[in-house]
Design an enzyme around this catalytic site. Sequence first.
Site, PDB file in Angstrom:
ATOM      1  CE1 TYR A  86      -6.280  11.659  -8.173  1.00  0.00           C
ATOM      2  CE2 TYR A  86      -8.082  11.064  -6.720  1.00  0.00           C
ATOM      3  CZ  TYR A  86      -7.263  10.779  -7.793  1.00  0.00           C
ATOM      4  OH  TYR A  86      -7.436   9.612  -8.487  1.00  0.00           O
ATOM      5  CG  ASN A  94     -10.111   6.288  -1.918  1.00  0.00           C
ATOM      6  OD1 ASN A  94      -9.097   6.204  -1.225  1.00  0.00           O
ATOM      7  ND2 ASN A  94     -10.146   5.865  -3.171  1.00  0.00           N
ATOM      8  CE1 TYR A 112      -9.387   2.329  -8.984  1.00  0.00           C
ATOM      9  CE2 TYR A 112      -9.906   3.183 -11.163  1.00  0.00           C
ATOM     10  CZ  TYR A 112     -10.285   2.902  -9.863  1.00  0.00           C
ATOM     11  OH  TYR A 112     -11.543   3.210  -9.433  1.00  0.00           O
ATOM     12  N   GLY A 147       6.177   5.753  -6.369  1.00  0.00           N
ATOM     13  CA  GLY A 147       6.376   6.830  -7.328  1.00  0.00           C
ATOM     14  C   GLY A 147       5.634   6.668  -8.641  1.00  0.00           C
ATOM     15  CE  LYS A 151       2.717  14.299  -3.012  1.00  0.00           C
ATOM     16  NZ  LYS A 151       3.244  12.981  -2.877  1.00  0.00           N
TER      17      LYS A 151
END
Length: 183
Positions: free
Chosen positions: A151, A144, A106, A115, A153
């Site tokens: 993820y 989501n 999170y 970033g 990516k």
Amino acid sequence: SLGDALIAIRIGVSHAEPLRRLAHDTYYETFASLNTPENMQAYLESAFNPARVAAELADPRSLFFWVEQGGETVGYIKLVDGLDDDDDTIPDVVRDRPSMLLERFYVVSRRQGKGVAKAMMQFCFEVARQLGKHVLWLGVWEANPRAMAFYRKWGFTAIGTHVFTMGDDAQTDYWMVRELEPL
């Protein structure tokens, strides 16, 4: 260090209350608009009650990291080195290879898109590799799409599903896995 003056600090039971507040707040920010208030309240009271958070922090299989930048808390990570033997939905590749679960990841909302998550993910890969893991895996809610895209990516692939119960709502999570290059 995570770069860009980001620091990951391994935390333990003495951090239970600040972690409980951060976990509660980031979970609420992320999912409150997508769930009923009753289901959200029931989940928050169960998942982030002080005794449960302290027990999770005390579990030797769990590695919690507090992430800071410039003295400000910007997120947290929970990695788990171990499997729930009772969960028959866990993908075979996770059972058959040295694996680590990325259970919580999170970033506080005001720091998203800056970033922070990139540095945190690179850190997770590094921790898992240092512990000799070949696979990093996680569960992500089907509702989501932003997280799923993030993820993907990073090379995670959806390879199964499991049910996550939010109050009285049985939701579908995807299991996603990523092979790790050895050190």
